[in-house]
Scaffold this motif. Structure first.
Motif, mmCIF file in Angstrom:
data_model
loop_
_atom_site.group_PDB
_atom_site.id
_atom_site.type_symbol
_atom_site.label_atom_id
_atom_site.label_comp_id
_atom_site.label_asym_id
_atom_site.label_seq_id
_atom_site.Cartn_x
_atom_site.Cartn_y
_atom_site.Cartn_z
ATOM 1 N N ARG A 1 1.178 6.647 -6.927
ATOM 2 C CA ARG A 1 0.041 7.512 -7.272
ATOM 3 C C ARG A 1 0.337 8.981 -6.995
ATOM 4 O O ARG A 1 0.051 9.842 -7.809
ATOM 5 N N HIS A 2 0.917 9.266 -5.847
ATOM 6 C CA HIS A 2 1.011 10.661 -5.413
ATOM 7 C C HIS A 2 2.328 11.334 -5.775
ATOM 8 O O HIS A 2 2.393 12.555 -5.863
ATOM 9 N N ALA B 1 0.840 -1.216 0.000
ATOM 10 C CA ALA B 1 0.000 0.000 0.000
ATOM 11 C C ALA B 1 0.870 1.261 0.000
ATOM 12 O O ALA B 1 0.538 2.252 -0.660
ATOM 13 N N LEU C 1 -4.602 3.768 3.236
ATOM 14 C CA LEU C 1 -3.851 4.203 2.052
ATOM 15 C C LEU C 1 -4.503 3.670 0.777
ATOM 16 O O LEU C 1 -4.588 4.367 -0.239
ATOM 17 N N ALA C 2 -4.990 2.421 0.841
ATOM 18 C CA ALA C 2 -5.542 1.802 -0.362
ATOM 19 C C ALA C 2 -6.925 2.338 -0.712
ATOM 20 O O ALA C 2 -7.257 2.477 -1.895
ATOM 21 N N HIS D 1 2.054 15.201 3.192
ATOM 22 C CA HIS D 1 0.650 15.373 2.788
ATOM 23 C C HIS D 1 -0.038 16.535 3.477
ATOM 24 O O HIS D 1 -1.215 16.786 3.221
ATOM 25 N N ASP E 1 2.346 1.618 -3.523
ATOM 26 C CA ASP E 1 1.284 2.086 -4.446
ATOM 27 C C ASP E 1 0.954 3.549 -4.201
ATOM 28 O O ASP E 1 0.739 4.319 -5.143
ATOM 29 N N HIS E 2 0.893 3.911 -2.939
ATOM 30 C CA HIS E 2 0.559 5.291 -2.559
ATOM 31 C C HIS E 2 1.570 6.275 -3.148
ATOM 32 O O HIS E 2 1.194 7.300 -3.727
ATOM 33 N N TYR E 3 2.843 5.950 -3.032
ATOM 34 C CA TYR E 3 3.865 6.871 -3.553
ATOM 35 C C TYR E 3 3.921 6.855 -5.081
ATOM 36 O O TYR E 3 4.342 7.837 -5.694
ATOM 37 N N GLY F 1 -7.880 7.411 0.444
ATOM 38 C CA GLY F 1 -6.970 8.498 0.085
ATOM 39 C C GLY F 1 -7.674 9.845 0.022
ATOM 40 O O GLY F 1 -7.059 10.886 0.269
#
Ligand code: PMP
Ligand code: GLN
Length: 387
Positions: A75-76, A68, A273-274, A199, A71-73, A277
């Motif tokens: 995406r962002h 997660a 996180l998944a 964030h 994946d989060h990093y 968001g």
């Protein structure tokens, strides 16, 4: 006792919160939000506690959370991290300790930037590192190539960078980060990048991770904190991200600091996180409104504040407000005379402190901020004779 700890006081955050509790002051000192945090993430933690295993999770973190975070990093922040490059820690504090213990050999020089988050220096000294201090200058508070070059020595191994910056509320720009990255590459320096505030950025800005700059992929430890991302500061779920060769060393330090972190909280952060968001951006917008509310209220009292582009913090500029007291004296007065707790910026210095700024946390309910403003409005006229 080890002399590093024998010489150390209690952290300013603990001291101010304890005094605020004891005296009933409105606590705008230590940085934590008033709000309850994201309901679905809290529910996920509660459910995991009764429905999932409470035995040791894997030492490097739950696979779901490592995935997660990666994946989060992606995406962002457009980062291409494999889950194997993410190590879950008990808060960013543990990640900092693990990184410093793993990467500093006695005698190594470590670049630190003042104002500095108060955990950095004792950890570096305990590891036997030789601190080389860089001092940011107001009003820009920017790192320059000249500053880095002047501080660097033959044994400079590590740079500890905090961005966005606690306590300043500044966020480093593209060019500033590029300068830092070029310096690290040229001097073969590893950057430990404390990005816990990534964030909590305002006015439409987007955080830029140092790890994404040319040459930094293999020489950056990127540290994050779910406590900040989900405004749950007591959870102490964090992580460090690094390329495999670095991650291996970091894991060796981590395994004998905490080994692991409560599994239900890891599940809940993975879930957050998944799937939640959206909450993160909504929270930032809320903090931005609170920033503006406090800044406007303080301006109405004749107090000049610094602009906050990120974090939970803004500062009262005592000098610009015509108050001839230093930050510690003003914090004492504010606590005892007005019933409001703040943090003196000089607590973020090892030497030659900037002492005309007082940090206030605006991540609070409107009623809390309004009560602090009301108390200041009542007490400030009594301060007039000290102007
Ligand atoms: N680094 C910085 C710059 C911080 O401001 C904080 C806490 N506010 C931390 C590290 C510690 O984070 P954690 O609570 O996840 O240990
Ligand atoms: N980082 C928080 C702050 O700056 C404090 C964290 C702590 O108290 N350990 O207020």
């Amino acid at each position: 006792m080890n002399p590093v700890y024998a010489a150390l006081g209690t952290t300013i955050f603990e001291e101010m919160s304890a005094r605020a509790r004891a005296s009933g002051a409105v606590n705008l000192g230590q940085g934590f939000p008033d709000g309850p945090g994201p309901e679905p993430v809290l529910r996920a933690a509660a459910a995991a506690l009764t429905e999932r295993s409470n035995q040791y999770p894997p030492m490097l973190g739950l696979a779901e959370l490592r995935q997660a975070v990666a994946d989060h990093y992606r995406r962002h922040q457009d980062l291409d991290l494999a889950p194997e490059e993410v190590i879950v820690t008990s808060g960013a504090t543990e990640a900092l300790a693990a990184a410093i213990l793993a990467l500093v050999t006695p005698g190594d020089e470590v670049l630190l930037i003042q104002p500095l988050y108060d955990a950095y220096l004792p950890l570096v000294e305990r590891a036997g590192g030789v601190p080389r201090l860089i001092r940011l200058e107001p009003p820009e508070w920017q790192v320059s190539e000249a500053m880095l070059e002047a501080a660097a020595g033959p044994r400079t191994r590590l740079l500890i960078l905090n961005n966005p910056v606690n306590p300043l509320g500044t966020a480093m720009g593209e060019e500033e980060l590029a300068v830092i990255a070029r310096f690290c590459v040229a001097h073969d320096v590893i950057a430990v990048c404390d990005e816990v505030w990534e964030h909590v950025v305002f006015d439409g800005a987007r955080h830029r991770p140092l790890l994404g700059f040319p040459g930094m992929r293999e020489r950056t430890v990127k540290i994050g904190s779910a406590g900040k991302i989900f405004a749950l500061t007591g959870w102490k779920v964090g992580w460090m991200c690094a390329a495999p060769a670095l991650a291996r060393g970091l894991s060796r330090a981590h395994q004998f600091l905490t080994f692991t972190t409560p599994p239900n909280l890891q599940w809940a952060v993975a879930e957050g996180l998944a799937h939640h968001g959206g909450w993160i951006e909504a929270a930032s917008a809320g903090f931005q409104r609170s920033r503006d509310r406090l800044a406007k209220g303080l301006a109405g009292l004749g107090l000049v504040t610094t602009h906050s582009a990120a974090t939970y913090f803004l500062s009262i500029d005592l000098a610009a407000s015509g108050i001839a007291m230093d930050d510690r004296a003003f914090c004492e007065w504010m606590l005892e005379g007005a019933g409001v707790a703040g943090i003196p910026i000089s607590a973020f210095y090892a030497e030659a402190p900037v002492a005309h700024l007082v940090r206030l946390c605006f991540a609070k309910e409107d009623a809390t901020l309004d009560e602090a403003l009301r108390r200041l409005a009542v007490a400030l006229p009594r301060l007039e004779d000290r102007r």
